[in-house]
Write a protein that holds these residues in place. Structure first.
Motif, PDB file in Angstrom:
ATOM      1  N   ALA A  90       0.837  -1.211   0.000  1.00  0.00           N
ATOM      2  CA  ALA A  90       0.000   0.000   0.000  1.00  0.00           C
ATOM      3  C   ALA A  90       0.868   1.256   0.000  1.00  0.00           C
ATOM      4  O   ALA A  90       0.587   2.228   0.701  1.00  0.00           O
ATOM      5  CB  ALA A  90      -0.927  -0.017   1.210  1.00  0.00           C
ATOM      6  N   LEU A  93       2.680   3.409  -5.312  1.00  0.00           N
ATOM      7  CA  LEU A  93       2.108   2.804  -6.505  1.00  0.00           C
ATOM      8  C   LEU A  93       0.813   2.054  -6.177  1.00  0.00           C
ATOM      9  O   LEU A  93      -0.198   2.178  -6.883  1.00  0.00           O
ATOM     10  CB  LEU A  93       3.144   1.865  -7.127  1.00  0.00           C
ATOM     11  N   GLY A  94       0.849   1.276  -5.097  1.00  0.00           N
ATOM     12  CA  GLY A  94      -0.334   0.506  -4.695  1.00  0.00           C
ATOM     13  C   GLY A  94      -1.521   1.414  -4.459  1.00  0.00           C
ATOM     14  O   GLY A  94      -2.643   1.150  -4.909  1.00  0.00           O
ATOM     15  N   ILE A 116       2.911  -4.926   4.901  1.00  0.00           N
ATOM     16  CA  ILE A 116       3.568  -5.388   6.138  1.00  0.00           C
ATOM     17  C   ILE A 116       3.740  -4.240   7.146  1.00  0.00           C
ATOM     18  O   ILE A 116       3.991  -4.495   8.314  1.00  0.00           O
ATOM     19  CB  ILE A 116       4.980  -5.996   5.896  1.00  0.00           C
ATOM     20  N   PHE A 175       4.357  -5.578 -10.716  1.00  0.00           N
ATOM     21  CA  PHE A 175       5.092  -4.321 -10.921  1.00  0.00           C
ATOM     22  C   PHE A 175       6.487  -4.381 -10.307  1.00  0.00           C
ATOM     23  O   PHE A 175       7.285  -3.460 -10.509  1.00  0.00           O
ATOM     24  CB  PHE A 175       4.319  -3.136 -10.311  1.00  0.00           C
TER      25      PHE A 175
HETATM   26  P1  NAI Z   1       6.694   2.337  -1.634  1.00  0.00           P
HETATM   27  O1  NAI Z   1       7.901   2.174  -0.810  1.00  0.00           O
HETATM   28  O2  NAI Z   1       5.943   3.616  -1.591  1.00  0.00           O
HETATM   29  O3  NAI Z   1       5.663   1.153  -1.264  1.00  0.00           O
HETATM   30  C1  NAI Z   1       6.021  -0.166  -1.075  1.00  0.00           C
HETATM   31  C2  NAI Z   1       5.083  -0.740  -0.004  1.00  0.00           C
HETATM   32  O4  NAI Z   1       5.257  -2.147   0.055  1.00  0.00           O
HETATM   33  C3  NAI Z   1       5.349  -0.192   1.386  1.00  0.00           C
HETATM   34  O5  NAI Z   1       4.160   0.303   1.942  1.00  0.00           O
HETATM   35  C4  NAI Z   1       5.892  -1.398   2.149  1.00  0.00           C
HETATM   36  O6  NAI Z   1       5.552  -1.375   3.514  1.00  0.00           O
HETATM   37  C5  NAI Z   1       5.227  -2.526   1.420  1.00  0.00           C
HETATM   38  N1  NAI Z   1       5.901  -3.827   1.522  1.00  0.00           N
HETATM   39  C6  NAI Z   1       7.231  -4.072   1.485  1.00  0.00           C
HETATM   40  N2  NAI Z   1       7.457  -5.400   1.572  1.00  0.00           N
HETATM   41  C7  NAI Z   1       6.247  -5.991   1.651  1.00  0.00           C
HETATM   42  C8  NAI Z   1       5.814  -7.340   1.745  1.00  0.00           C
HETATM   43  N3  NAI Z   1       6.673  -8.353   1.771  1.00  0.00           N
HETATM   44  N4  NAI Z   1       4.484  -7.588   1.821  1.00  0.00           N
HETATM   45  C9  NAI Z   1       3.596  -6.568   1.793  1.00  0.00           C
HETATM   46  N5  NAI Z   1       3.938  -5.271   1.710  1.00  0.00           N
HETATM   47  C10 NAI Z   1       5.245  -4.993   1.634  1.00  0.00           C
HETATM   48  O7  NAI Z   1       7.144   1.971  -3.113  1.00  0.00           O
HETATM   49  P2  NAI Z   1       6.364   2.293  -4.472  1.00  0.00           P
HETATM   50  O8  NAI Z   1       6.853   3.546  -5.049  1.00  0.00           O
HETATM   51  O9  NAI Z   1       4.909   2.115  -4.246  1.00  0.00           O
HETATM   52  O10 NAI Z   1       6.906   1.117  -5.380  1.00  0.00           O
HETATM   53  C11 NAI Z   1       6.594  -0.229  -5.066  1.00  0.00           C
HETATM   54  C12 NAI Z   1       7.413  -1.176  -5.923  1.00  0.00           C
HETATM   55  O11 NAI Z   1       7.051  -1.048  -7.277  1.00  0.00           O
HETATM   56  C13 NAI Z   1       8.921  -0.904  -5.875  1.00  0.00           C
HETATM   57  O12 NAI Z   1       9.572  -2.139  -5.871  1.00  0.00           O
HETATM   58  C14 NAI Z   1       9.226  -0.184  -7.163  1.00  0.00           C
HETATM   59  O13 NAI Z   1      10.506  -0.479  -7.635  1.00  0.00           O
HETATM   60  C15 NAI Z   1       8.180  -0.776  -8.074  1.00  0.00           C
HETATM   61  N6  NAI Z   1       7.777   0.118  -9.139  1.00  0.00           N
HETATM   62  C16 NAI Z   1       7.609  -0.450 -10.344  1.00  0.00           C
HETATM   63  C17 NAI Z   1       7.181   0.294 -11.401  1.00  0.00           C
HETATM   64  C18 NAI Z   1       6.992  -0.406 -12.688  1.00  0.00           C
HETATM   65  O14 NAI Z   1       6.739   0.229 -13.704  1.00  0.00           O
HETATM   66  N7  NAI Z   1       7.096  -1.700 -12.721  1.00  0.00           N
HETATM   67  C19 NAI Z   1       6.891   1.716 -11.295  1.00  0.00           C
HETATM   68  C20 NAI Z   1       7.056   2.213  -9.953  1.00  0.00           C
HETATM   69  C21 NAI Z   1       7.488   1.432  -8.919  1.00  0.00           C
END
Ligand code: NAI
Length: 221
Positions: A90, A93-94, A116, A175
């Protein structure tokens, strides 16, 4: 046996669906492959070839019935069915995906979001509360969840995908920047927004090179 449709054709279907949806909303009833070609900037013969994979979708000559074509392509894409979808992660991106209403219009019902980080638990996103990961598997089973969206860091994506599969999800919209190893009956679509950005960068590059090549050389004048 059914004919295998190429990935390239399948990749173009969502775009046809989008354009036809817009035409339908504008009240257009029929469209020829030439008109569709002009609108979509693909050749009419490409359109006819693509549609021939599915039996051609009816009459050429006086054009395609927009409503029929829209419904038929939607049904090929499985958009005539409802899917229950959860988001894992969450973060930025989520939350952005959870807030994007348009998916629901297409039958993707946002059902739950998990993280988490306990500081996020209980927070409401479009009327749905963020839940702890410990509740995820029971939630998937009880709510008929078939699609999971992975918006978590790559380090935990593979193991989380394993838990999702174990709970019974049928597809993962991934993603995280890592390849997932899932059984053959689980579908994965990897999304990398950067691929699209890199294509844009390539187009800038190519445009610059072409205009430079076309420009008259100063010393030749
Ligand atoms: P963010 O740091 O804002 O959110 C990540 C969330 O995942 C955090 O709330 C965190 O507590 C949670 N999390 C971490 N490990 C977890 C687990 N094992 N189980 C459940 N929740 C967990 O990061 P953001 O910006 O939302 O990006 C998320 C991911 O998506 C990153 O890995 C980023 O590299 C990737 N991303 C991919 C894109 C794409 O085009 N494929 C574009 C933007 C981001």
């Amino acid at each position: 046996m059914e004919k295998e449709i190429s990935q390239a054709v399948i990749g173009r279907l969502p775009r046809y669906f989008r354009f036809l949806g817009e035409l339908k909303d504008q009240g257009v009833e029929r469209i020829s492959s030439q008109e569709l070609s002009r609108l979509m900037h693909v050749t009419a013969s490409q359109i006819r070839q693509d549609f021939n994979n599915f039996g051609g979708f009816g009459q050429q000559g006086y054009g395609y019935n927009v409503e029929y074509l829209y419904t038929a392509i939607g049904s090929i894409l499985g958009l005539d069915k409802k899917h229950h979808l959860i988001i894992i992660g969450a973060g930025n991106l989520g939350q952005a995906l959870a807030n994007y209403m348009n998916f629901e219009r297409r039958g993707f019902i946002f059902t739950g979001i998990f993280d988490i980080n306990e500081k996020l638990h209980g927070r409401m996103i479009r009327g749905i509360q963020v839940r702890p990961m410990e509740e995820m598997q029971a939630f998937v089973r009880e709510n008929d969840v078939d699609i999971a969206v992975l918006t978590i860091p790559k380090e935990s994506a593979v193991s989380t995908a394993g838990k999702l599969v174990e709970a019974g999800v049928r597809a993962i919209w991934n993603f995280a920047h890592v390849d997932l190893d899932v059984p053959a009956d689980v579908q994965v679509e990897n999304v990398h927004l950067s691929d699209s950005l890199f294509r844009l960068s390539y187009m800038i590059n190519r445009y610059d090179q072409e205009t430079k090549a076309a420009a008259p050389k100063k010393d030749s004048q």
